[in-house]
Write an enzyme that holds these catalytic residues in place. Structure first.
Site, PDB file in Angstrom:
ATOM      1  N   ASN A   1      -7.527  -5.423  -3.703  1.00  0.00           N
ATOM      2  CA  ASN A   1      -7.132  -4.915  -2.384  1.00  0.00           C
ATOM      3  C   ASN A   1      -5.895  -4.038  -2.540  1.00  0.00           C
ATOM      4  O   ASN A   1      -5.140  -4.175  -3.502  1.00  0.00           O
ATOM      5  CB  ASN A   1      -6.796  -6.101  -1.468  1.00  0.00           C
ATOM      6  CG  ASN A   1      -6.373  -5.668  -0.080  1.00  0.00           C
ATOM      7  OD1 ASN A   1      -7.002  -4.778   0.526  1.00  0.00           O
ATOM      8  ND2 ASN A   1      -5.319  -6.263   0.451  1.00  0.00           N
TER       9      ASN A   1
ATOM     10  N   GLU B   1      -1.050   5.586  -1.729  1.00  0.00           N
ATOM     11  CA  GLU B   1      -2.365   4.925  -1.823  1.00  0.00           C
ATOM     12  C   GLU B   1      -3.393   5.873  -2.420  1.00  0.00           C
ATOM     13  O   GLU B   1      -4.106   5.533  -3.363  1.00  0.00           O
ATOM     14  CB  GLU B   1      -2.841   4.478  -0.435  1.00  0.00           C
ATOM     15  CG  GLU B   1      -1.990   3.388   0.161  1.00  0.00           C
ATOM     16  CD  GLU B   1      -2.543   2.884   1.482  1.00  0.00           C
ATOM     17  OE1 GLU B   1      -3.335   3.595   2.125  1.00  0.00           O
ATOM     18  OE2 GLU B   1      -2.169   1.775   1.862  1.00  0.00           O
TER      19      GLU B   1
ATOM     20  N   GLY C   1     -11.207   4.983   6.534  1.00  0.00           N
ATOM     21  CA  GLY C   1     -11.891   5.169   5.255  1.00  0.00           C
ATOM     22  C   GLY C   1     -11.338   6.290   4.394  1.00  0.00           C
ATOM     23  O   GLY C   1     -12.018   6.767   3.499  1.00  0.00           O
ATOM     24  N   SER C   2     -10.070   6.667   4.643  1.00  0.00           N
ATOM     25  CA  SER C   2      -9.524   7.749   3.811  1.00  0.00           C
ATOM     26  C   SER C   2      -9.395   7.306   2.358  1.00  0.00           C
ATOM     27  O   SER C   2      -9.624   8.101   1.441  1.00  0.00           O
ATOM     28  CB  SER C   2      -8.183   8.247   4.366  1.00  0.00           C
ATOM     29  OG  SER C   2      -7.168   7.297   4.185  1.00  0.00           O
TER      30      SER C   2
ATOM     31  N   ASP D   1      -3.383 -11.425   1.187  1.00  0.00           N
ATOM     32  CA  ASP D   1      -2.304 -10.748   0.435  1.00  0.00           C
ATOM     33  C   ASP D   1      -1.601 -11.621  -0.602  1.00  0.00           C
ATOM     34  O   ASP D   1      -0.426 -11.433  -0.877  1.00  0.00           O
ATOM     35  CB  ASP D   1      -1.242 -10.191   1.411  1.00  0.00           C
ATOM     36  CG  ASP D   1      -1.849  -9.246   2.421  1.00  0.00           C
ATOM     37  OD1 ASP D   1      -2.823  -8.560   2.079  1.00  0.00           O
ATOM     38  OD2 ASP D   1      -1.351  -9.207   3.561  1.00  0.00           O
TER      39      ASP D   1
ATOM     40  N   HIS E   1      -2.451  -3.025  -0.362  1.00  0.00           N
ATOM     41  CA  HIS E   1      -1.648  -3.390   0.807  1.00  0.00           C
ATOM     42  C   HIS E   1      -0.538  -2.351   0.966  1.00  0.00           C
ATOM     43  O   HIS E   1       0.117  -1.994  -0.016  1.00  0.00           O
ATOM     44  CB  HIS E   1      -1.053  -4.787   0.616  1.00  0.00           C
ATOM     45  CG  HIS E   1      -0.317  -5.267   1.824  1.00  0.00           C
ATOM     46  ND1 HIS E   1      -0.959  -5.732   2.964  1.00  0.00           N
ATOM     47  CD2 HIS E   1       1.007  -5.307   2.110  1.00  0.00           C
ATOM     48  CE1 HIS E   1      -0.056  -6.044   3.865  1.00  0.00           C
ATOM     49  NE2 HIS E   1       1.136  -5.805   3.384  1.00  0.00           N
TER      50      HIS E   1
HETATM   51  C1  GRF Z   1      -4.408   1.465   4.243  1.00  0.00           C
HETATM   52  O1  GRF Z   1      -3.096   1.629   4.626  1.00  0.00           O
HETATM   53  C2  GRF Z   1      -4.565   0.220   3.437  1.00  0.00           C
HETATM   54  O2  GRF Z   1      -3.453  -0.058   2.637  1.00  0.00           O
HETATM   55  C3  GRF Z   1      -4.656  -0.809   4.503  1.00  0.00           C
HETATM   56  O3  GRF Z   1      -5.452  -0.204   5.500  1.00  0.00           O
HETATM   57  C4  GRF Z   1      -5.293   1.208   5.450  1.00  0.00           C
HETATM   58  C5  GRF Z   1      -6.635   1.839   5.333  1.00  0.00           C
HETATM   59  O4  GRF Z   1      -6.634   3.202   5.572  1.00  0.00           O
HETATM   60  N1  GRF Z   1      -5.053  -2.072   3.997  1.00  0.00           N
HETATM   61  P1  GRF Z   1      -7.969   4.030   5.400  1.00  0.00           P
HETATM   62  O5  GRF Z   1      -9.041   3.384   6.267  1.00  0.00           O
HETATM   63  O6  GRF Z   1      -8.357   3.990   3.948  1.00  0.00           O
HETATM   64  O7  GRF Z   1      -7.646   5.405   5.851  1.00  0.00           O
END
Ligand code: GRF
Length: 188
Positions: A102, A174, A12-13, A145, A104
């Site tokens: 989403n 991200e 959940g970062s 995707d 990816h």
């Molecule tokens: C991220 O790398 C996202 O792209 C992928 O899952 C991961 C989630 O990381 N789909 P977090 O749970 O948000 O830390």
């Protein structure tokens, strides 16, 4: 007020970054965090952030309209997937057309599809000796995707980089871009 629901299955970062980004917003609210995984780190983060959590199981998700109803009752404007590990059922996609996005952790259409998640993605990218990787933010349809791409950002891969190194670079992208792109999608 525009309302966001975040779906997450893991740490959940990204969910936390998004919630922090909009924490002082007067126009955007993270109304709900939904998860299929009661052990997920995102649950503790949601509690900390004081965002209501909805936990559900596979049966409820695929065989009932309960989750769609919750989103509709809450008048959710945008559904954000952030490390959510389940395919979105067709009925939910149809209920929120172009309102589910989403992220990816690679440059789609390469390194996407079923089984391409988490460290598997970065291992495949390194094994293919790619010179760059990155993130893709896209609309969600009923295939893994495959929805229309909204945004991509890249990072270089050096010959000595391990999958863990690539994961770190991609995660930084991200966290940097997902909240701002969400804001853009809400305003479009
Ligand atoms: C991220 O790398 C996202 O792209 C992928 O899952 C991961 C989630 O990381 N789909 P977090 O749970 O948000 O830390």
């Amino acid at each position: 007020m525009q309302k966001i629901a975040i779906f997450a299955s893991g740490s959940g970062s990204n969910a936390e970054q998004i919630a922090t980004y909009f924490a002082n917003s007067t126009t955007v609210e993270i109304a709900l965090i939904l998860s299929n995984n009661p052990q997920a780190g995102v649950i503790a983060r949601a509690r900390q952030l004081q965002i209501p959590v909805v936990l559900f199981d596979k049966k409820t998700f695929y065989n009932t309209s309960k989750i769609t109803q919750i989103l509709q009752n809450e008048q959710i404007n945008l559904v954000v997937l952030a490390g959510f590990m389940m395919l979105i059922p067709e009925a939910l996609v149809r209920a929120f057309p172009n309102k589910i996005i989403n992220i990816h952790p690679a440059l789609l259409p390469k390194f996407g599809g079923q089984g391409m998640y988490g460290h598997f993605v970065h291992e495949a990218v390194v094994a293919a000796q790619e010179s760059e990787s990155g993130v893709t933010i896209h609309f969600v349809n009923e295939h893994y995707d495959e929805g229309t791409i909204i945004f991509q950002a890249t990072c270089p891969i050096l010959p000595a980089d391990t999958p863990a190194d690539v994961a770190q670079k991609v995660q930084a992208l991200e966290h940097k871009h997902y909240p701002a792109i969400i804001a853009k999608v809400l305003n479009s």
